[in-house]
Design an enzyme around this catalytic site. Structure first.
Site, mmCIF file in Angstrom:
data_model
loop_
_atom_site.group_PDB
_atom_site.id
_atom_site.type_symbol
_atom_site.label_atom_id
_atom_site.label_comp_id
_atom_site.label_asym_id
_atom_site.label_seq_id
_atom_site.Cartn_x
_atom_site.Cartn_y
_atom_site.Cartn_z
ATOM 1 N N HIS A 71 1.003 -1.654 0.247
ATOM 2 C CA HIS A 71 -0.001 0.120 0.146
ATOM 3 C C HIS A 71 0.458 1.280 0.035
ATOM 4 O O HIS A 71 0.160 2.255 -0.220
ATOM 5 C CB HIS A 71 -1.002 0.190 1.184
ATOM 6 C CG HIS A 71 -0.034 0.173 2.314
ATOM 7 N ND1 HIS A 71 0.569 -0.553 2.836
ATOM 8 C CD2 HIS A 71 -0.411 1.505 3.501
ATOM 9 C CE1 HIS A 71 0.902 0.056 4.256
ATOM 10 N NE2 HIS A 71 0.720 0.782 4.214
ATOM 11 N N LYS A 76 9.113 -2.721 3.126
ATOM 12 C CA LYS A 76 10.487 -2.159 4.574
ATOM 13 C C LYS A 76 10.648 -3.175 5.460
ATOM 14 O O LYS A 76 9.493 -3.814 6.743
ATOM 15 C CB LYS A 76 10.834 -1.292 5.375
ATOM 16 C CG LYS A 76 11.579 -0.989 5.976
ATOM 17 C CD LYS A 76 13.163 -0.313 5.165
ATOM 18 C CE LYS A 76 13.821 0.287 5.365
ATOM 19 N NZ LYS A 76 15.098 -1.006 6.370
ATOM 20 N N LYS A 100 3.296 -1.483 11.851
ATOM 21 C CA LYS A 100 3.826 -0.713 12.404
ATOM 22 C C LYS A 100 4.604 0.542 11.967
ATOM 23 O O LYS A 100 4.711 2.043 12.201
ATOM 24 C CB LYS A 100 5.892 -1.478 13.146
ATOM 25 C CG LYS A 100 6.724 -0.701 13.793
ATOM 26 C CD LYS A 100 7.634 -1.729 13.610
ATOM 27 C CE LYS A 100 7.820 -2.619 14.217
ATOM 28 N NZ LYS A 100 8.866 -4.118 15.007
ATOM 29 N N LYS A 112 9.706 -8.497 5.663
ATOM 30 C CA LYS A 112 10.530 -9.456 6.366
ATOM 31 C C LYS A 112 11.182 -10.677 5.550
ATOM 32 O O LYS A 112 10.478 -10.646 4.575
ATOM 33 C CB LYS A 112 10.322 -10.145 7.557
ATOM 34 C CG LYS A 112 11.027 -9.820 8.588
ATOM 35 C CD LYS A 112 10.438 -8.574 9.136
ATOM 36 C CE LYS A 112 11.603 -8.403 10.324
ATOM 37 N NZ LYS A 112 12.150 -7.350 11.561
ATOM 38 N N SER A 369 15.776 4.375 10.430
ATOM 39 C CA SER A 369 15.836 3.680 8.738
ATOM 40 C C SER A 369 15.057 4.696 7.613
ATOM 41 O O SER A 369 16.116 5.137 6.661
ATOM 42 C CB SER A 369 14.990 2.353 8.826
ATOM 43 O OG SER A 369 15.945 1.424 9.314
#
Length: 478
Positions: A71, A76, A100, A112, A369
């Site tokens: 989306h 990440k 998150k 991930k 990040s």
């Protein structure tokens, strides 16, 4: 809150636990079922195997990369190096990354990665070969890139591995201007960013400080407001746990207990976190530390000692229905991903406790990040362009004030007022602002929505609503 059917299920169905929490929170939203299913599902699951050459012959390594939601682009998420990693765990962690990022308003989708190895059993050369081969496999399937999917460190990996990934990606994509933006968590020397290493732990500490600052909430669980003097037990002395403990101590908390896989130590008067870290570095164990008044060879016993705040910052499923009734903390701040099972969480809230959920508490890493990614795309360090301008402007202001008042500031006072912000100061400022704003956004949902019974559910509700808006705005193609 959602609950599991049995304790045994908690060890094998991490993704199912995340989905149960999602489904429970979804009832407090008004989105249609198809959209909710799109948000919840993992969009892409890439499982692959590759060989590496070792002294004893060929070994085949299992690995994964999961992109949970596009989306927002890029996706990440970190890469976990662990013998325990499996597809279910990577899917769960990717989903948590999606939520998150939404919670802290970072414009990424969740992803991930996992490599099923124990890095301690491999030489540096072997680890480099594994990391580079893993990266090439991702490149072949278009599962990595500064606008596609951007990995980062996770359990078992760090700056060194991110350097290998960055170099491999740049080598395989010659001339790509933004190649260094293909991965974050890099060392400063390779276009990393100041403050990234300690970002997750700093974020955990800020989250706790913000939580305990609300007098109404502390009164409800029987604690005084403020971080000063709060007794804290931290599980894990890795990157997240060490910096969480370090910054909590700087904020005024007392670190009374530390737990690692070899055991746990406790001192009601407080432990020197840096001294414990150095002791472990020298001896290989936190046990035997002279400042400890109690030692436990079973690490889990350390979680059950008297404290106000417990920070599990190791692995998932550390607090379950089997030990939750022995936990004496009033607040659990989840530095790790999924350390508290849904069933244990239900019991903890019924007993008057409060849990700061992982999706928010450990979001400091992805926040910084994001800053690193922006730095890589802009090709300029934060503060480099405007720092000297700020200093000159501040100097002119100080000179004017001194001229009007006739009062001369000391050199130290002048220096503290005049100096412009460094990259580290800007990063820490952005991180603190993100964590503070996000906590009160979650709390507002928690307190303002009838029948929402936990901060985790409130965080999920906020994340679902934000992601739903993104999907609705994008539309469906074709």
């Amino acid at each position: 809150m959602a609950t599991n059917n049995s304790p045994a299920d908690q060890n094998n169905h991490f993704f199912s636990d995340v989905c149960k929490n999602f489904d429970y929170a979804a009832q407090f939203t008004k989105h249609e079922s198809g959209l909710l299913d799109q948000i919840k599902s993992c969009n892409s699951v890439y499982r692959f195997r590759f060989p590496i050459r070792r002294e004893h012959g060929i070994e085949v390594v299992d690995a994964w990369r999961v992109e949970h939601s596009q989306h927002q682009s890029p996706t990440k998420g970190g890469i976990r190096y662990s013998e325990m990693v499996d597809e279910d765990e990577v899917m769960a962690l990717a989903a948590l990354m999606t939520y998150k990022c939404a919670i802290v308003n970072v414009p990424f989708g969740g992803a991930k990665g996992g490599i099923k190895i124990n890095p301690k059993k491999y030489t540096v050369n072997e680890l480099e070969n594994i990391t580079r081969r893993y990266t090439v496999e991702l490149i072949k399937k278009n599962f990595i890139g500064p606008s596609i999917d951007v990995p980062a460190p996770d359990y078992g990996s760090g700056e060194r591995e991110m350097s290998w990934i960055a170099d491999t990606y740049a080598t395989m994509n010659p001339g790509q201007l933004d190649a260094m933006g293909s991965v974050t968590g890099k060392p400063i020397a390779l276009h990393g960013i100041a403050g990234r290493r300690e970002a997750t732990g700093r974020g955990v500490a800020i989250a706790i400080r913000e939580c305990v600052s609300v007098a109404e909430d502390m009164k409800n669980i029987g604690l005084l407001p403020g971080i000063s003097g709060k007794r804290v037990i931290v599980q894990g002395l890795g990157n997240v746990g060490f910096y969480s403990a370090k910054f909590l101590a700087e904020f005024g908390a007392i670190i009374v207990g530390l737990c690692e896989f070899e055991g746990a130590i406790y001192n009601a008067d407080g432990l020197d976190v840096e001294a414990v870290f150095q002791h472990r570095k020298a001896t290989g164990s936190i046990l035997g530390y002279a400042g400890a008044k109690k030692e436990f060879t079973k690490s889990a016993e350390g979680l059950e000692q008297p404290c106000d705040i417990l920070v599990p910052a190791a692995l998932e499923n550390q607090i379950t229905e089997l030990n939750i009734k022995n936990i004496q903390a009033k607040i659990i701040a989840e530095g790790a991903n999924g350390p508290t099972s849904p069933g244990a969480e239900t019991i903890f809230y019924q007993n008057g406790g409060l849990i700061i959920p992982d999706m928010y508490a450990n979001a400091g890493g992805v926040t910084v990040s994001y800053f690193e990614w922006l730095k890589n795309l802009s090709h300029v360090a934060f503060g480099r362009i405007n720092r000297r301008f700020e200093e000159n402007s501040n100097l002119n202001l100080v000179n004017m004030v001194e001229g009007i008042t006739g009062v001369a500031l000391t050199p130290m006072q002048r220096s503290s007022i005049i100096k412009g912000a460094s990259e580290l100061e800007l990063v820490n400022s952005g991180l603190e602002d993100t964590m503070v704003r996000s906590y009160h956004e979650i709390r507002e949902t928690y307190k303002g929505t009838e029948k929402i019974d936990s901060l985790r559910t409130a965080a999920f509700v906020g994340a679902i609503n934000k992601i739903a808006v993104s999907y609705e705005t994008l539309g469906v193609w074709p």
